[in-house]
Design a protein around this motif. Structure first.
Motif, PDB file in Angstrom:
ATOM      1  N   HIS A 197      59.230 -32.680 -82.673  1.00  0.00           N
ATOM      2  CA  HIS A 197      58.142 -31.901 -82.555  1.00  0.00           C
ATOM      3  C   HIS A 197      58.495 -30.505 -81.804  1.00  0.00           C
ATOM      4  CE1 HIS A 197      53.702 -31.018 -82.464  1.00  0.00           C
ATOM      5  NE2 HIS A 197      54.134 -30.446 -81.199  1.00  0.00           N
ATOM      6  N   HIS A 204      58.302 -26.651 -83.446  1.00  0.00           N
ATOM      7  CA  HIS A 204      57.711 -25.240 -82.971  1.00  0.00           C
ATOM      8  C   HIS A 204      58.653 -24.261 -83.070  1.00  0.00           C
ATOM      9  CE1 HIS A 204      53.576 -26.374 -81.733  1.00  0.00           C
ATOM     10  NE2 HIS A 204      53.969 -27.550 -81.008  1.00  0.00           N
ATOM     11  N   SER A 208      53.667 -24.788 -74.912  1.00  0.00           N
ATOM     12  CA  SER A 208      52.603 -25.462 -75.860  1.00  0.00           C
ATOM     13  C   SER A 208      51.782 -26.277 -74.799  1.00  0.00           C
ATOM     14  CB  SER A 208      53.320 -26.362 -76.608  1.00  0.00           C
ATOM     15  OG  SER A 208      53.999 -27.402 -75.856  1.00  0.00           O
ATOM     16  N   ASP A 268      49.917 -26.970 -83.482  1.00  0.00           N
ATOM     17  CA  ASP A 268      50.174 -28.107 -84.400  1.00  0.00           C
ATOM     18  C   ASP A 268      49.731 -27.967 -85.534  1.00  0.00           C
ATOM     19  OD1 ASP A 268      51.392 -28.797 -81.864  1.00  0.00           O
ATOM     20  OD2 ASP A 268      50.190 -30.460 -81.627  1.00  0.00           O
ATOM     21  N   MET A 270      55.496 -26.768 -89.933  1.00  0.00           N
ATOM     22  CA  MET A 270      56.629 -26.661 -89.347  1.00  0.00           C
ATOM     23  C   MET A 270      57.417 -28.130 -89.172  1.00  0.00           C
ATOM     24  SD  MET A 270      54.954 -26.830 -85.418  1.00  0.00           S
ATOM     25  CE  MET A 270      54.519 -28.349 -84.467  1.00  0.00           C
TER      26      MET A 270
HETATM   27 ZN    ZN Z   1      52.863 -28.913 -80.426  1.00  0.00          ZN
END
Ligand code: ZN
Ligand code: KG4
Length: 339
Positions: free
Chosen positions: A111, A115, A141, A308, A312
């Motif tokens: 993840h 980003h 984040s 989110d 991505m």
């Molecule tokens: Zn995130």
């Protein structure tokens, strides 16, 4: 032959699916979860239940609005971690099932890496600002605050990280203190526009090297507000905008200070900002002004790719696909995961 990747993101409280073809975005659907609003934060059990409800319609809609058929998909990329385990399990299991039924490979995606790579998502109408390698990534984040050296799409090194809370958490937790709903970051951004950022001073951490800390700021903000409310019970109501602007300024100062250090230490002047907090308008303005003064090249993801999203995940899957980096079907999600 085209490369078409379906991306699935379910690490926290957004269920998202997206289709990327040859690096270009065809669709990006996000179902957020209102159930958490009343709790002042994400409730893991409610999040995984909502993912289960959302995932099929979200994926179907993403494929439909991409204008492709299922058998055009070459691989399913999914978030393996970091995140909430129950939430990650929903996305991971769904990705496996779909890939098996279509007889195509799966690709695990980190993840955090996703980003950072959000800046490389291309849209047909408008290519977004893309940093050139090597660049420094300031990843800010709700769960992470890190500085990375990014040498290539899949070659990244962490050079600084938070030792406690993340920058987004500082926004959210301080916002909660003054009665703002979760997530408080976007609300603080809006309220700050009408506030005076020099009104109040809060503690800034003294952390060595390129690491960050935000828990002291949170405590300092909490005690400050508590003491002021003792003197005047309407203090928060009267000074909300000034409180927000001063808090936001402190968070931005902390981030900027470490970014300056990182550019000095590495000699890298290309900067990519990533993660939900990169949507913050004052952070964008401050870094854009600093870039002019300091001869930096600063890029931000488009707003829709800052928080989110599955686009991505799909773009990261696309870069991994090109390198043949597929995952086995016995792969399990991980709540904690480094880049
Ligand atoms: Zn995130
Ligand atoms: O990247 P993200 O969507 O999720 C995580 O991976 O954590 O980031 C969410 C965080 C939240 O803490 C939220 O308050 C913050 O990003 N955020 C903002 C803004 N938009 C989102 N913080 C400040 N200003 C904003 N405009």
């Amino acid at each position: 032959m085209s490369i078409t990747i379906l991306g699935i993101e379910s690490s926290c409280d957004d269920t998202s699916a997206a289709v990327i073809q040859d690096g270009y975005l065809l669709s990006n659907l996000i179902a957020d979860q209102d159930v958490h609003r009343n709790y002042g934060g994400v409730v893991p059990e409610l999040a995984s239940r909502a993912h289960q409800q959302n995932i099929i319609p979200v994926v179907e809609q993403a494929i439909k609005s991409a204008g492709i058929s299922r058998d055009e998909i070459n691989a399913v990329a999914f978030t393996r971690g970091p995140g909430l385990l129950g939430s990650l399990l929903v996305g991971t299991s769904f990705a496996k099932g779909l890939a098996m039924s279509l007889n195509i490979p799966i690709i695990e995606v980190n993840h955090l890496q996703a980003h950072i790579l959000a800046q490389f998502i291309r849209k047909k109408e408008k290519p977004s600002g893309i940093p050139s390698f090597p660049f420094l990534s300031l990843l800010v984040s709700g769960g992470h605050t890190q500085l990375m050296v990014v040498r290539d799409y899949l070659d990244m090194e962490t050079i600084g990280r938070t030792i406690d809370d993340a920058a987004g958490e500082a926004f959210d937790k301080c916002g909660k203190v003054i009665g703002l709903p979760y997530p408080a970051g976007p609300e603080i951004d809006k309220l700050s526009v009408h506030g005076d950022q020099e009104s109040f001073q809060f503690n800034k951490p003294r952390i060595k090297d390129l690491d960050f800390s935000f828990s002291g700021l949170k405590t300092s903000f909490l005690y400050f507000v508590r003491d002021k409310v003792k003197e005047d019970k309407d203090f928060v109501q009267k000074r909300k905008q000034d409180l927000c602007a001063s808090l936001q300024k402190t968070i931005i100062d902390i981030l900027l200070n470490k970014l300056i250090k990182a550019t000095e230490k590495t000699g890298i002047r290309n900067i990519g900002v990533a993660g939900g907090v990169s949507a913050n308008s004052a952070l964008r303005n401050t870094l854009t002004n600093e870039a002019q003064k300091r001869d930096w090249d600063v890029c931000f993801p488009e707003f829709e790719f800052a928080t989110d999203n599955a686009a991505m995940i799909a773009i990261t899957g696309y870069f991994k696909f090109k390198k043949g980096l597929f995952s086995l079907l016995d792969i399990v999600p991980l709540a904690r995961m480094d880049i």
